[in-house]
Design a protein around this motif. Structure first.
Motif, PDB file in Angstrom:
ATOM      1  N   MET A   1       1.011  -1.324  -0.021  1.00 56.63           N
ATOM      2  CA  MET A   1       0.008   0.032   0.089  1.00 56.63           C
ATOM      3  C   MET A   1       0.891   1.191  -0.077  1.00 56.63           C
ATOM      4  SD  MET A   1      -3.064   0.786   2.706  1.00 56.63           S
ATOM      5  CE  MET A   1      -3.163   2.577   3.286  1.00 56.63           C
ATOM      6  N   ASP A   2       0.525   2.160  -0.743  1.00 56.07           N
ATOM      7  CA  ASP A   2       1.167   3.401  -0.819  1.00 56.07           C
ATOM      8  C   ASP A   2       0.768   4.407   0.425  1.00 56.07           C
ATOM      9  OD1 ASP A   2       2.559   5.881  -1.587  1.00 56.07           O
ATOM     10  OD2 ASP A   2       1.178   6.399  -2.954  1.00 56.07           O
ATOM     11  N   ILE A   3       1.753   4.583   1.247  1.00 57.12           N
ATOM     12  CA  ILE A   3       1.218   5.476   2.270  1.00 57.12           C
ATOM     13  C   ILE A   3       2.220   6.742   2.566  1.00 57.12           C
ATOM     14  CG2 ILE A   3       1.028   3.198   3.800  1.00 57.12           C
ATOM     15  CD1 ILE A   3       3.857   3.741   5.168  1.00 57.12           C
ATOM     16  N   SER A   4       2.436   7.298   1.327  1.00 53.58           N
ATOM     17  CA  SER A   4       3.122   8.516   1.420  1.00 53.58           C
ATOM     18  C   SER A   4       2.245   9.574   1.942  1.00 53.58           C
ATOM     19  CB  SER A   4       3.817   8.884   0.039  1.00 53.58           C
ATOM     20  OG  SER A   4       2.326   8.815  -1.028  1.00 53.58           O
ATOM     21  N   VAL A   5       0.943   9.729   1.848  1.00 53.15           N
ATOM     22  CA  VAL A   5       0.171  10.717   2.207  1.00 53.15           C
ATOM     23  C   VAL A   5      -0.061  10.444   3.662  1.00 53.15           C
ATOM     24  CG1 VAL A   5      -2.436  11.460   2.200  1.00 53.15           C
ATOM     25  CG2 VAL A   5      -1.401  10.763  -0.059  1.00 53.15           C
ATOM     26  N   GLN A   6      -0.295   9.291   4.280  1.00 59.45           N
ATOM     27  CA  GLN A   6      -0.289   9.234   5.753  1.00 59.45           C
ATOM     28  C   GLN A   6       0.987   9.667   6.416  1.00 59.45           C
ATOM     29  OE1 GLN A   6      -1.088   7.052   3.491  1.00 59.45           O
ATOM     30  NE2 GLN A   6      -3.050   6.256   4.087  1.00 59.45           N
ATOM     31  N   GLU A   7       2.161   9.327   5.867  1.00 59.24           N
ATOM     32  CA  GLU A   7       3.406   9.776   6.289  1.00 59.24           C
ATOM     33  C   GLU A   7       3.510  11.208   6.379  1.00 59.24           C
ATOM     34  OE1 GLU A   7       6.375   7.564   3.718  1.00 59.24           O
ATOM     35  OE2 GLU A   7       6.362   6.105   5.364  1.00 59.24           O
ATOM     36  N   LYS A   8       3.118  11.974   5.393  1.00 55.19           N
ATOM     37  CA  LYS A   8       3.230  13.314   5.328  1.00 55.19           C
ATOM     38  C   LYS A   8       2.330  14.037   6.225  1.00 55.19           C
ATOM     39  CE  LYS A   8       4.327  14.181   0.327  1.00 55.19           C
ATOM     40  NZ  LYS A   8       3.756  14.489  -0.868  1.00 55.19           N
ATOM     41  N   THR A   9       1.082  13.409   6.493  1.00 52.69           N
ATOM     42  CA  THR A   9      -0.093  13.811   7.364  1.00 52.69           C
ATOM     43  C   THR A   9       0.610  13.595   8.819  1.00 52.69           C
ATOM     44  OG1 THR A   9      -1.852  13.481   5.965  1.00 52.69           O
ATOM     45  CG2 THR A   9      -2.197  13.513   8.366  1.00 52.69           C
ATOM     46  N   PHE A  10       1.060  12.578   9.238  1.00 52.60           N
ATOM     47  CA  PHE A  10       1.712  12.452  10.458  1.00 52.60           C
ATOM     48  C   PHE A  10       3.114  13.355  10.693  1.00 52.60           C
ATOM     49  CE2 PHE A  10       4.775  10.088  13.375  1.00 52.60           C
ATOM     50  CZ  PHE A  10       4.059   9.983  14.267  1.00 52.60           C
ATOM     51  N   ASP A  11       3.593  13.526   9.762  1.00 47.33           N
ATOM     52  CA  ASP A  11       5.085  14.526   9.890  1.00 47.33           C
ATOM     53  C   ASP A  11       4.605  15.923  10.176  1.00 47.33           C
ATOM     54  OD1 ASP A  11       6.794  12.499   9.365  1.00 47.33           O
ATOM     55  OD2 ASP A  11       6.991  13.026   7.396  1.00 47.33           O
ATOM     56  N   GLY A  12       3.337  16.138   9.522  1.00 44.34           N
ATOM     57  CA  GLY A  12       2.913  17.590   9.907  1.00 44.34           C
ATOM     58  C   GLY A  12       2.040  17.652  11.203  1.00 44.34           C
ATOM     59  N   PHE A  13       1.456  16.705  11.727  1.00 46.99           N
ATOM     60  CA  PHE A  13       1.047  16.297  13.061  1.00 46.99           C
ATOM     61  C   PHE A  13       2.118  16.692  14.114  1.00 46.99           C
ATOM     62  CE2 PHE A  13      -0.022  13.992  16.695  1.00 46.99           C
ATOM     63  CZ  PHE A  13      -1.093  14.447  17.462  1.00 46.99           C
ATOM     64  N   VAL A  14       3.240  16.019  13.860  1.00 51.48           N
ATOM     65  CA  VAL A  14       4.324  15.875  14.846  1.00 51.48           C
ATOM     66  C   VAL A  14       5.025  17.298  14.917  1.00 51.48           C
ATOM     67  CG1 VAL A  14       6.586  14.999  15.158  1.00 51.48           C
ATOM     68  CG2 VAL A  14       4.754  13.416  14.673  1.00 51.48           C
ATOM     69  N   LYS A  15       5.114  18.085  13.761  1.00 53.92           N
ATOM     70  CA  LYS A  15       5.509  19.364  13.689  1.00 53.92           C
ATOM     71  C   LYS A  15       4.598  20.232  14.515  1.00 53.92           C
ATOM     72  CE  LYS A  15       8.566  18.825   9.583  1.00 53.92           C
ATOM     73  NZ  LYS A  15       8.371  19.379   8.146  1.00 53.92           N
ATOM     74  N   MET A  16       3.376  20.200  14.137  1.00 55.86           N
ATOM     75  CA  MET A  16       2.421  20.891  14.636  1.00 55.86           C
ATOM     76  C   MET A  16       2.591  20.905  16.179  1.00 55.86           C
ATOM     77  SD  MET A  16      -1.749  21.102  14.326  1.00 55.86           S
ATOM     78  CE  MET A  16      -1.823  19.783  14.984  1.00 55.86           C
ATOM     79  N   THR A  17       2.491  19.779  16.746  1.00 57.59           N
ATOM     80  CA  THR A  17       2.510  19.510  18.096  1.00 57.59           C
ATOM     81  C   THR A  17       3.800  19.757  18.941  1.00 57.59           C
ATOM     82  OG1 THR A  17       1.247  17.440  17.824  1.00 57.59           O
ATOM     83  CG2 THR A  17       2.453  17.361  19.929  1.00 57.59           C
TER      84      THR A  17
END
Length: 44
Positions: free
Chosen positions: A9-25
């Motif tokens: 499964m291509d999870i690049s979108v999920q990885e970008k979302t998680f990275d954004g969440f971590v940065k925001m946190t």
């Protein structure tokens, strides 16, 4: 039903979302700490 194959499964979108969440946190935590330090200095 299709057979599931692990790791295809291509999870690049999920990885970008998680990275954004971590940065925001991280930014929110730093901001909250700065606000608490400011409040302690002003009120002290």
């Amino acid at each position: 039903m299709a057979d599931h194959k692990h790791g295809e499964m291509d999870i690049s979108v999920q990885e970008k979302t998680f990275d954004g969440f971590v940065k925001m946190t991280q930014r929110a935590v730093v901001l909250i700490i700065c606000v608490l330090i400011f409040m302690a200095l002003v009120n002290g």
